[in-house]
Enzyme design. Sequence first.
Site, short mmCIF file in Angstrom:
data_model
loop_
_atom_site.label_atom_id
_atom_site.label_comp_id
_atom_site.label_asym_id
_atom_site.label_seq_id
_atom_site.Cartn_x
_atom_site.Cartn_y
_atom_site.Cartn_z
N ALA A 1 12.53 27.46 7.64
CA ALA A 1 11.76 26.47 8.76
C ALA A 1 10.68 27.97 9.33
O ALA A 1 11.13 28.86 9.36
CB ALA A 1 12.48 26.35 9.91
N CYS A 2 9.58 27.40 9.43
CA CYS A 2 8.31 28.19 10.54
C CYS A 2 7.70 27.09 11.21
O CYS A 2 7.81 26.01 11.13
CB CYS A 2 7.51 29.05 9.42
N PRO A 3 7.10 27.99 12.08
CA PRO A 3 6.05 27.02 13.15
C PRO A 3 5.35 25.90 12.70
O PRO A 3 5.26 25.09 13.01
CB PRO A 3 5.32 28.11 14.15
N THR B 1 7.31 28.03 4.61
CA THR B 1 8.69 27.32 4.50
C THR B 1 9.16 27.06 3.05
O THR B 1 10.19 27.08 2.40
CB THR B 1 8.39 26.12 5.14
#
Length: 108
Positions: A10-12, A18
């Site tokens: 997960a990333c922003p 991702t």
Amino acid sequence: MAKKLIALCACPMGLAHTFMAAQALEEAATEAGYEVKIETQGADGIQNRLTAQDIASADVIIHAIAITPEDNERFETRDVYEISLQDAIKNAAGTLKEIEELIAAEQP
């Protein structure tokens, strides 16, 4: 019986990094003989959600993250190895080997 590895990436933004991390981890784990399932969290929501059964039966759980994942409490009763997305992308096989060594050292 194959060992099971699950991961959450997960990333922003949940775009390129991702999925690059998920692919690198999947390739490294498959090469190492694991059965693999990877959940991704990002702009398109949660994909390939890890179930309670996935979490309970996993031998190795990795979070390759740049944010706190949604529904993180699912993992509270398990040891989770948290790494950066960059570690997963650049050196998934080496990172997996380090985690396996940590697990082996923790065995009685």
